[in-house]
Design a protein around this motif. Sequence first.
Motif, PDB file in Angstrom:
ATOM      1  N   ILE A  52       0.835  -1.208   0.000  1.00 46.76           N
ATOM      2  CA  ILE A  52       0.000   0.000   0.000  1.00 46.76           C
ATOM      3  C   ILE A  52       0.871   1.260   0.000  1.00 46.76           C
ATOM      4  O   ILE A  52       0.537   2.271  -0.619  1.00 46.76           O
ATOM      5  CB  ILE A  52      -0.955  -0.011   1.211  1.00 46.76           C
ATOM      6  N   SER A  53       2.012   1.199   0.680  1.00 51.12           N
ATOM      7  CA  SER A  53       2.879   2.374   0.772  1.00 51.12           C
ATOM      8  C   SER A  53       3.562   2.709  -0.547  1.00 51.12           C
ATOM      9  O   SER A  53       4.093   3.801  -0.712  1.00 51.12           O
ATOM     10  CB  SER A  53       3.938   2.168   1.860  1.00 51.12           C
ATOM     11  N   GLY A  54       3.563   1.745  -1.477  1.00 48.07           N
ATOM     12  CA  GLY A  54       4.108   2.025  -2.796  1.00 48.07           C
ATOM     13  C   GLY A  54       5.470   1.431  -3.088  1.00 48.07           C
ATOM     14  O   GLY A  54       6.110   1.809  -4.071  1.00 48.07           O
ATOM     15  N   VAL A  55       5.928   0.481  -2.252  1.00 49.00           N
ATOM     16  CA  VAL A  55       7.233  -0.121  -2.516  1.00 49.00           C
ATOM     17  C   VAL A  55       7.159  -1.073  -3.700  1.00 49.00           C
ATOM     18  O   VAL A  55       6.078  -1.438  -4.159  1.00 49.00           O
ATOM     19  CB  VAL A  55       7.761  -0.867  -1.266  1.00 49.00           C
ATOM     20  N   GLU A  58       4.324   6.629   7.957  1.00 46.35           N
ATOM     21  CA  GLU A  58       5.658   7.190   7.773  1.00 46.35           C
ATOM     22  C   GLU A  58       6.332   6.582   6.537  1.00 46.35           C
ATOM     23  O   GLU A  58       7.071   7.267   5.821  1.00 46.35           O
ATOM     24  CB  GLU A  58       6.509   6.936   9.014  1.00 46.35           C
ATOM     25  N   MET A  59       6.062   5.291   6.318  1.00 52.34           N
ATOM     26  CA  MET A  59       6.625   4.656   5.135  1.00 52.34           C
ATOM     27  C   MET A  59       6.071   5.285   3.859  1.00 52.34           C
ATOM     28  O   MET A  59       6.807   5.507   2.886  1.00 52.34           O
ATOM     29  CB  MET A  59       6.345   3.160   5.153  1.00 52.34           C
ATOM     30  N   LYS A  60       4.792   5.602   3.867  1.00 53.88           N
ATOM     31  CA  LYS A  60       4.210   6.289   2.712  1.00 53.88           C
ATOM     32  C   LYS A  60       4.902   7.626   2.487  1.00 53.88           C
ATOM     33  O   LYS A  60       5.187   8.018   1.345  1.00 53.88           O
ATOM     34  CB  LYS A  60       2.714   6.500   2.915  1.00 53.88           C
ATOM     35  N   ASP A  61       5.178   8.354   3.588  1.00 53.20           N
ATOM     36  CA  ASP A  61       5.874   9.633   3.470  1.00 53.20           C
ATOM     37  C   ASP A  61       7.271   9.440   2.879  1.00 53.20           C
ATOM     38  O   ASP A  61       7.730  10.252   2.065  1.00 53.20           O
ATOM     39  CB  ASP A  61       5.979  10.311   4.835  1.00 53.20           C
ATOM     40  N   LEU A  62       7.938   8.376   3.297  1.00 55.38           N
ATOM     41  CA  LEU A  62       9.261   8.099   2.762  1.00 55.38           C
ATOM     42  C   LEU A  62       9.195   7.822   1.267  1.00 55.38           C
ATOM     43  O   LEU A  62       9.966   8.387   0.479  1.00 55.38           O
ATOM     44  CB  LEU A  62       9.886   6.905   3.481  1.00 55.38           C
ATOM     45  N   VAL A  63       8.285   6.958   0.873  1.00 54.45           N
ATOM     46  CA  VAL A  63       8.154   6.616  -0.548  1.00 54.45           C
ATOM     47  C   VAL A  63       7.840   7.868  -1.365  1.00 54.45           C
ATOM     48  O   VAL A  63       8.456   8.124  -2.407  1.00 54.45           O
ATOM     49  CB  VAL A  63       7.075   5.544  -0.752  1.00 54.45           C
TER      50      VAL A  63
END
Length: 362
Positions: free
Chosen positions: A55-58, A270-275
Amino acid sequence: MFVISVISNRRGGKVFNFGGKTIGEGEDVFIIAELSGNHDGDIDKAKKIILEAAISGVDAVKLQTYTADTITIDSDNEEFIVKGSELWEGEKLHDLYSGAYTPWEWHEELFDYARSLDLVAFSSPFDKTAADFLDDLGVPGFKIASFELVDIPLIRYVASKGKPIIMSTGMATEEEIDDALEAAREGGSGEIALLRCNSAYPAPIGEMDLRTIPDMAERFGVPVGLSDHTLGINAAIASVSLGGCIIEKHLCLSRDDPGPDSGFSLEPEEMKDLVNGVREVQDCLGRVRYGPSNREKNSMQFRRSLYVVDDIQGGEKVSNENVKSIRPGFGLKPKHLDTVVNMRASKFLPRGHPLSWDDLTE
């Protein structure tokens, strides 16, 4: 726990294929999520983290393949007790790895689940049996952890599988990195990438030394990225601007979870923000360009240029009083002002007229 890895070589090294994704110069940043001990021994929780990673986009998900007995021995000797760690102080190594490992019987199911979410799936082997096991499962490549970088026989054996290898370099000297690269090449690895890493948990932001990334890319001639154990996302995002090709970042469902790495892991939002941050940095790095971009072309009109600010009769001299540098930008460039002063108007030039060479005569 998840580790996010970003691969996007912006400076050196050749382009290569990793599980159907192209890794290398000019390619999109390749983001990998690693699953380790933050599943707390629950396969459903492991799947939930994989889902959150997708979901986060990895682009990919990575496991760690070991058992407590393949990575250490069960000993109460002083050397086998963790010291100097904020997270694992006083724990026996065998106990730590017994609680953190991912059961091997989960691997195929977790790989299949990750692939169903359009994620590339692979793992880090920590001994030869793990390398064989993963190769039999058809992984597209391998990851060598920082602590295993000095295990030259292991690297050589993993490389013998003929697949791409990503190697973390936490604590490593130049000589140790050279040795690892030589072992991988001698063993037959198809392609190699390196990760700059600080192997402290958590890693101090002031010890990341990200300027090492472009130096490594030039020195070793392979794609280079970052294995990031800091508490935030700034180091990971900044590494992309320095040509970082791999970012490794931990992810958990919640830092309140009891997992061994949850204390320095990112939560899903936070992972979404990183991606998103990595994608934006990648986009803004762009290419080497001078002159206006497509969107800037509309702004050219607001530059300064030479305009008639008082009526000038035909034959009258141009002066600093009747021609000035003002906005908009449809007249001659301001650099020509000294040249046009004392030239004569070839015709009547009304106030507000953009000056051109056709308007002037000697």
